[in-house]
Design a protein around this motif. Structure first.
Motif, PDB file in Angstrom:
ATOM      1  N   VAL A  71      43.643  42.311  42.885  1.00  0.00           N
ATOM      2  CA  VAL A  71      44.919  41.816  42.354  1.00  0.00           C
ATOM      3  C   VAL A  71      44.592  40.722  41.336  1.00  0.00           C
ATOM      4  O   VAL A  71      43.615  39.984  41.514  1.00  0.00           O
ATOM      5  CB  VAL A  71      45.812  41.286  43.506  1.00  0.00           C
ATOM      6  CG1 VAL A  71      45.238  40.031  44.146  1.00  0.00           C
ATOM      7  CG2 VAL A  71      47.244  41.056  43.061  1.00  0.00           C
ATOM      8  N   GLY A 102      51.191  42.798  45.564  1.00  0.00           N
ATOM      9  CA  GLY A 102      51.133  43.113  44.136  1.00  0.00           C
ATOM     10  C   GLY A 102      49.812  43.713  43.712  1.00  0.00           C
ATOM     11  O   GLY A 102      49.499  43.760  42.517  1.00  0.00           O
ATOM     12  N   GLY A 103      49.040  44.218  44.675  1.00  0.00           N
ATOM     13  CA  GLY A 103      47.670  44.633  44.398  1.00  0.00           C
ATOM     14  C   GLY A 103      47.466  46.125  44.211  1.00  0.00           C
ATOM     15  O   GLY A 103      48.409  46.920  44.232  1.00  0.00           O
ATOM     16  N   THR A 104      46.189  46.485  44.063  1.00  0.00           N
ATOM     17  CA  THR A 104      45.746  47.865  43.875  1.00  0.00           C
ATOM     18  C   THR A 104      44.682  48.166  44.921  1.00  0.00           C
ATOM     19  O   THR A 104      43.675  47.459  44.987  1.00  0.00           O
ATOM     20  CB  THR A 104      45.129  48.053  42.472  1.00  0.00           C
ATOM     21  OG1 THR A 104      46.101  47.683  41.499  1.00  0.00           O
ATOM     22  CG2 THR A 104      44.678  49.495  42.249  1.00  0.00           C
ATOM     23  N   ALA A 131      55.335  41.708  41.079  1.00  0.00           N
ATOM     24  CA  ALA A 131      54.479  40.560  41.391  1.00  0.00           C
ATOM     25  C   ALA A 131      54.528  39.429  40.369  1.00  0.00           C
ATOM     26  O   ALA A 131      54.571  38.254  40.757  1.00  0.00           O
ATOM     27  CB  ALA A 131      53.035  41.025  41.610  1.00  0.00           C
ATOM     28  N   TYR A 149      49.028  37.337  42.577  1.00  0.00           N
ATOM     29  CA  TYR A 149      49.205  37.811  43.945  1.00  0.00           C
ATOM     30  C   TYR A 149      50.376  37.056  44.583  1.00  0.00           C
ATOM     31  O   TYR A 149      50.620  35.891  44.262  1.00  0.00           O
ATOM     32  CB  TYR A 149      47.921  37.709  44.767  1.00  0.00           C
ATOM     33  CG  TYR A 149      47.449  36.320  45.088  1.00  0.00           C
ATOM     34  CD1 TYR A 149      47.965  35.602  46.163  1.00  0.00           C
ATOM     35  CD2 TYR A 149      46.440  35.733  44.336  1.00  0.00           C
ATOM     36  CE1 TYR A 149      47.519  34.329  46.459  1.00  0.00           C
ATOM     37  CE2 TYR A 149      45.985  34.462  44.624  1.00  0.00           C
ATOM     38  CZ  TYR A 149      46.524  33.769  45.680  1.00  0.00           C
ATOM     39  OH  TYR A 149      46.078  32.509  45.969  1.00  0.00           O
ATOM     40  N   GLN A 194      53.381  46.048  42.033  1.00  0.00           N
ATOM     41  CA  GLN A 194      52.634  45.539  40.878  1.00  0.00           C
ATOM     42  C   GLN A 194      53.583  45.060  39.777  1.00  0.00           C
ATOM     43  O   GLN A 194      53.323  44.059  39.108  1.00  0.00           O
ATOM     44  CB  GLN A 194      51.697  46.634  40.351  1.00  0.00           C
ATOM     45  CG  GLN A 194      50.570  46.953  41.323  1.00  0.00           C
ATOM     46  CD  GLN A 194      49.859  48.261  41.005  1.00  0.00           C
ATOM     47  OE1 GLN A 194      50.153  48.925  40.002  1.00  0.00           O
ATOM     48  NE2 GLN A 194      48.933  48.659  41.867  1.00  0.00           N
ATOM     49  N   GLN A 248      40.261  38.584  38.671  1.00  0.00           N
ATOM     50  CA  GLN A 248      40.732  39.317  39.837  1.00  0.00           C
ATOM     51  C   GLN A 248      40.259  38.641  41.125  1.00  0.00           C
ATOM     52  O   GLN A 248      39.177  38.055  41.145  1.00  0.00           O
ATOM     53  CB  GLN A 248      40.191  40.764  39.831  1.00  0.00           C
ATOM     54  CG  GLN A 248      40.615  41.599  38.626  1.00  0.00           C
ATOM     55  CD  GLN A 248      42.013  42.165  38.755  1.00  0.00           C
ATOM     56  OE1 GLN A 248      42.355  42.730  39.788  1.00  0.00           O
ATOM     57  NE2 GLN A 248      42.827  41.994  37.719  1.00  0.00           N
TER      58      GLN A 248
END
Lengths: 294, 294
Positions: free
Chosen positions: A148, A85-87, A194, A153, A191, A45
């Motif tokens: 991510v 595309g992340g959290t 991505a 990403y 997500q 990550q």
């Protein structure tokens, strides 16, 4: 001496941040939806970092319900995390407000921020500051970290000639209809997209302004847009779908090999990137500074 | 309906953030100099998160040199990282400015921020936003991440009765003398002190305001201060050393066993914590909201 409105917000940020030397662990610096930093090369990550703010009488009206103000402030930043595309993980809130703001109003902002965080899940406000603004008004500035996968990403820079241009939902009329106050950031969509996308950003200033930005960052590509294919929100018409800001849908570049996945990913194809050269003319758009003066 | 100035900045932030549920990976939430989050339980480091802002006509005057404004904006946040014993890593800058601000001014702010970052070393600005402020004025909001050994971060909460109270340098007269515009955050000092300290914070609002805060957070301890032992800056007198804000020295609680290290750590002992009860009366201090209205 030129003022901010003379050169525009994009050019200003470019002139301020492009000279900044970045160490090797900064994978993506200023100029994208988020910065990407590598805190631990052994991890799968990497970290996303983003800051944004909303301002009374610019991004919301003084009589807007406090909860909706807080929701929007937080949702805008989550939307930038989604665009990579992340959290989202942790948020820091700085409030500058004039002394006529009541405690009840500010508590309402926090309720809205927390409602958005609860909807997202896994996101918490870990720090807050308040300060006094000498003039009547308010600013809510939110910084956020996220995570991510290192391999997935998505920046604004990777689109290639031939890539398809897609969006995650109908566009236009967001400010007028007040959707901009309660939109849901396209986190799950970002997500899911991505792993396939070559470039992505969120549509905060409108297709007419944001698509050229993405194309510029991807080597100055051209593009052809099928105006009939643009999904138009019931709140809007075609001009609004192209020119209005505040949609917070994702603008995605998909390689031709992913064409058959576009619908399953919840996207609508509206055109394609080409070699640098011609671009379908798009009028409108909305940029904070120029929008007020031009 | 109470306004911000009715209840004060501390009480407001307490009421806003104390109800926030925090997941287990948030080791320290709102209310300390920085938040502390655990991104990777297998790492010997944890992450520090901090946001802060400075406002024209509150934290600096409109005619202050732009480079000094930028330096102060960045140095304040680094000072909070120092107060945890940490090392700053990445900064995000949000600027809200009215349209009369020139590009040259804003470039000067960035130059000052980068001068501070270069002095610190290893710190870089990875993201920037600008937005339009409808009223004349400006705000610079900076969020920062940092890193600190898992075993050595220091909060405001750990002081014990009998612990010594120490400061890292002479106090008072910072605003009047304009030291607040070019101070050097006590980063090396904080890192050296952290393995020994039971509690620490930076003195931004003055000893009279900040010492009770640390004592309150450490279980409501009492304290005895030897007024003759307080190091007074040449720019100040005793009243200023106690009551002025903007010193950005570190306030440290050291266990009696570390007494012989205090001088080597660059600190001056000014008193001791006691069981909850009596506190040496200290007048003055400076709190952003009350300072303007009370």
């Amino acid at each position: 001496m030129p003022s901010i409105s003379d050169i525009g917000e994009d050019a200003l940020i470019e002139s301020l941040t492009s000279p900044l030397a970045q160490p090797a662990h900064v994978l993506v610096g200023p100029g994208d939806d988020c910065a990407v930093v590598d805190l631990d090369p052994s991890s799968d990550q990497v970290q996303l970092l983003k800051t944004d703010c909303i301002i009374e009488s610019v991004h919301y009206l003084p009589d807007t319900a406090p909860e909706r103000i807080g929701w929007k402030a937080m949702a805008r930043v989550v939307s930038d995390i989604a665009a990579m595309g992340g959290t989202p993980l942790h948020a820091l809130v700085t409030i500058a407000a004039s002394e006529d703001k009541t405690v009840a109003e500010i508590e309402g902002w926090y309720r809205g921020m927390n409602q958005l965080a609860d909807t997202v899940g896994g996101l918490s406000i870990v720090g807050g500051e308040t300060a006094s603004l000498p003039q009547p008004g308010a600013i809510i500035s939110i910084a956020m970290t996220g995570t991510v996968p290192r391999d997935h990403y998505v920046t604004r820079c990777g689109a290639q000639p031939g890539d398809l241009i897609a969006v995650t939902g109908p566009l236009g009329g967001s400010f007028h209809s007040e959707r901009h106050l309660d939109f849901t950031p396209r986190l799950a969509e970002g997500q899911a997209i991505a792993p396939y996308a070559t470039a992505m950003m969120d549509l905060s200033d409108g297709l007419a302004k944001d698509l050229p930005r993405l194309a510029d960052r991807s080597g100055g590509l051209g593009y052809q847009i099928d105006l009939d294919a643009i999904p138009i929100h019931p709140d809007s018409d075609l001009a609004g779908a192209i020119g209005d800001g505040e949609d917070y849908e994702l603008l995605v570049a998909l390689p031709p090999t992913a064409a058959d996945r576009a619908a399953a990913l919840g996207t609508t194809i509206i055109g394609a990137f080409t070699e640098p050269g011609q671009r379908t003319p798009l009028d409108g758009g909305w940029e904070h500074f120029r929008g007020k003066t031009g």
